[in-house]
Motif scaffolding. Structure first.
Motif, PDB file in Angstrom:
ATOM      1  N   ILE A 104       0.822  -1.216   0.000  1.00  0.00           N
ATOM      2  CA  ILE A 104       0.000   0.000   0.000  1.00  0.00           C
ATOM      3  C   ILE A 104       0.857   1.267   0.000  1.00  0.00           C
ATOM      4  N   GLU A 105       2.183   1.081  -0.103  1.00  0.00           N
ATOM      5  CA  GLU A 105       3.128   2.208  -0.048  1.00  0.00           C
ATOM      6  C   GLU A 105       2.905   3.034   1.218  1.00  0.00           C
ATOM      7  N   PRO A 106       3.061   2.389   2.377  1.00  0.00           N
ATOM      8  CA  PRO A 106       2.798   3.083   3.639  1.00  0.00           C
ATOM      9  C   PRO A 106       3.790   4.206   3.891  1.00  0.00           C
ATOM     10  N   ARG A 107       3.352   5.186   4.635  1.00  0.00           N
ATOM     11  CA  ARG A 107       4.249   6.275   5.012  1.00  0.00           C
ATOM     12  C   ARG A 107       5.216   5.835   6.114  1.00  0.00           C
ATOM     13  N   LEU A 108       4.839   4.781   6.830  1.00  0.00           N
ATOM     14  CA  LEU A 108       5.649   4.256   7.924  1.00  0.00           C
ATOM     15  C   LEU A 108       5.247   2.798   8.127  1.00  0.00           C
ATOM     16  N   LEU A 109       6.205   1.939   8.444  1.00  0.00           N
ATOM     17  CA  LEU A 109       5.940   0.523   8.672  1.00  0.00           C
ATOM     18  C   LEU A 109       6.053   0.236  10.161  1.00  0.00           C
ATOM     19  N   LEU A 110       5.000  -0.351  10.735  1.00  0.00           N
ATOM     20  CA  LEU A 110       4.946  -0.655  12.161  1.00  0.00           C
ATOM     21  C   LEU A 110       4.876  -2.171  12.344  1.00  0.00           C
ATOM     22  N   LEU A 111       5.743  -2.708  13.206  1.00  0.00           N
ATOM     23  CA  LEU A 111       5.860  -4.160  13.364  1.00  0.00           C
ATOM     24  C   LEU A 111       5.761  -4.539  14.832  1.00  0.00           C
ATOM     25  N   ASP A 112       4.741  -5.324  15.171  1.00  0.00           N
ATOM     26  CA  ASP A 112       4.495  -5.709  16.563  1.00  0.00           C
ATOM     27  C   ASP A 112       4.941  -7.148  16.791  1.00  0.00           C
ATOM     28  N   GLU A 113       6.186  -7.332  17.263  1.00  0.00           N
ATOM     29  CA  GLU A 113       6.770  -8.645  17.517  1.00  0.00           C
ATOM     30  C   GLU A 113       6.451  -9.633  16.392  1.00  0.00           C
ATOM     31  N   PRO A 114       6.768  -9.298  15.148  1.00  0.00           N
ATOM     32  CA  PRO A 114       6.303 -10.100  14.020  1.00  0.00           C
ATOM     33  C   PRO A 114       6.912 -11.493  13.921  1.00  0.00           C
ATOM     34  N   PHE A 115       8.048 -11.721  14.585  1.00  0.00           N
ATOM     35  CA  PHE A 115       8.735 -13.001  14.433  1.00  0.00           C
ATOM     36  C   PHE A 115       8.679 -13.871  15.684  1.00  0.00           C
ATOM     37  N   SER A 116       7.987 -13.444  16.713  1.00  0.00           N
ATOM     38  CA  SER A 116       8.082 -14.123  18.011  1.00  0.00           C
ATOM     39  C   SER A 116       7.495 -15.526  18.009  1.00  0.00           C
ATOM     40  N   ALA A 117       6.612 -15.846  17.046  1.00  0.00           N
ATOM     41  CA  ALA A 117       6.021 -17.190  17.004  1.00  0.00           C
ATOM     42  C   ALA A 117       6.831 -18.166  16.149  1.00  0.00           C
ATOM     43  N   LEU A 118       7.948 -17.702  15.607  1.00  0.00           N
ATOM     44  CA  LEU A 118       8.723 -18.518  14.672  1.00  0.00           C
ATOM     45  C   LEU A 118       9.969 -19.089  15.331  1.00  0.00           C
ATOM     46  N   HIS A 173      10.984  -7.891  22.271  1.00  0.00           N
ATOM     47  CA  HIS A 173      11.616  -8.141  23.568  1.00  0.00           C
ATOM     48  C   HIS A 173      12.953  -8.838  23.366  1.00  0.00           C
ATOM     49  N   ASP A 174      13.294  -9.100  22.094  1.00  0.00           N
ATOM     50  CA  ASP A 174      14.493  -9.851  21.727  1.00  0.00           C
ATOM     51  C   ASP A 174      15.641  -8.873  21.466  1.00  0.00           C
ATOM     52  N   GLN A 175      16.623  -8.870  22.363  1.00  0.00           N
ATOM     53  CA  GLN A 175      17.723  -7.921  22.237  1.00  0.00           C
ATOM     54  C   GLN A 175      18.540  -8.169  20.976  1.00  0.00           C
ATOM     55  N   GLU A 176      18.783  -9.412  20.645  1.00  0.00           N
ATOM     56  CA  GLU A 176      19.546  -9.727  19.436  1.00  0.00           C
ATOM     57  C   GLU A 176      18.843  -9.164  18.204  1.00  0.00           C
ATOM     58  N   GLU A 177      17.530  -9.336  18.156  1.00  0.00           N
ATOM     59  CA  GLU A 177      16.745  -8.824  17.033  1.00  0.00           C
ATOM     60  C   GLU A 177      16.872  -7.308  16.922  1.00  0.00           C
ATOM     61  N   ALA A 178      16.728  -6.619  18.044  1.00  0.00           N
ATOM     62  CA  ALA A 178      16.827  -5.160  18.040  1.00  0.00           C
ATOM     63  C   ALA A 178      18.211  -4.695  17.584  1.00  0.00           C
ATOM     64  N   PHE A 179      19.263  -5.341  18.090  1.00  0.00           N
ATOM     65  CA  PHE A 179      20.620  -4.917  17.763  1.00  0.00           C
ATOM     66  C   PHE A 179      20.985  -5.223  16.319  1.00  0.00           C
TER      67      PHE A 179
END
Length: 250
Positions: A153-167, A195-201
């Motif tokens: 949709i060509e968003p102005r901003l992408l927001l991601l709420d723990e998208p990988f936590s179930a994988l 909540h994943d520090q490795e992911e954030a870094f």
């Protein structure tokens, strides 16, 4: 396009969950909201998205006050942990959905929608799955579709709420690389709750470490390790010094 968050406060009943939070996010930046459970990071993301409204403070996007706008008017893309795909639609139909739902005056032609879908599916390396249905996909494939749909949709901003936590761990690592690559190719800013520090870094240009509804420190991954601003940040990130934005040692 930049986002300015100024003194945002949010209550759940008598409980203060966001306490005058302020952040300035630069165009194209990848930001992570990192903190323990109950720190306010998901509430902040949902407030930015327009899925709920704050009791105080303002939100501005590229100089426009969006504080009172609903989620649709903000034109941000959102990816959730649970994928939220339409099970009765193929992968290609899921990705095209947001474009087809635009008002007629802003809706691309069928040809342009089809071209956009093919382009994004190829970028996400799932072009071969275009005609499959969500029930025929793995968890990692489903999340790639959800991400691609949000970008379509060509968003102005992408927001991601723990998208990988179930994988599982291996799939998460693959998807992190894909997410960062797609975000940079499309050129959209992104805010990730994790909540994943490795992911954030590994992913973020800057990280906002949150606790008790406040921003403890908002800084680059390297500075968070080298110059923690409080005992909480130092303790919370203990052991995170082995990661930087690309996963190499700092």
């Amino acid at each position: 396009m930049s986002l300015q968050i100024q003194n945002i406060s949010k209550y759940y009943g008598a409980n203060l969950v966001l306490d005058a939070v302020s952040l300035d996010i630069e165009p194209g930046e990848f930001i992570a909201l990192l903190g323990p459970s109950g720190s306010g990071k998901t509430t902040l993301l949902r407030t930015i998205a327009g899925l709920q409204f704050a009791e105080g403070g303002t939100l501005s996007f590229d100089g426009e006050d969006i504080t009172g706008l609903d989620a649709r008017e903000r034109r941000f893309g959102m990816v959730f942990q649970n994928y939220a795909l339409f099970e009765h639609m193929s992968v290609a139909q899921n990705v095209a959905f947001g474009l087809k739902m635009r008002e007629r005056s802003a809706r691309p032609s069928a040809k342009d929608i089809s071209r956009r879908v093919v382009e994004l599916l190829d970028m996400a390396q799932i072009g071969h799955l275009a005609e499959r249905f969500p029930s025929q996909l793995s968890g990692g494939q489903r999340q790639r579709v959800a991400l691609t749909r949000a970008l379509a949709i060509e968003p102005r901003l992408l927001l991601l709420d723990e998208p990988f936590s179930a994988l599982d761990t291996r799939v998460r690592k693959d998807l992190r690389f894909s997410l960062r690559s797609l975000q940079q190719k499309v050129g959209v800013g992104a805010i990730l709750v994790t909540h994943d520090q490795e992911e954030a870094f590994e992913l973020a240009d800057r990280i906002a470490v949150m606790a008790d509804g406040k921003i403890e420190q908002f800084d680059t991954p390297a500075n968070l390790i080298k110059k923690p601003s409080s005992p909480f940040v130092a303790e919370f990130l203990e052991g995170a010094g082995g990661y930087n934005q690309s996963g190499a040692g700092i």
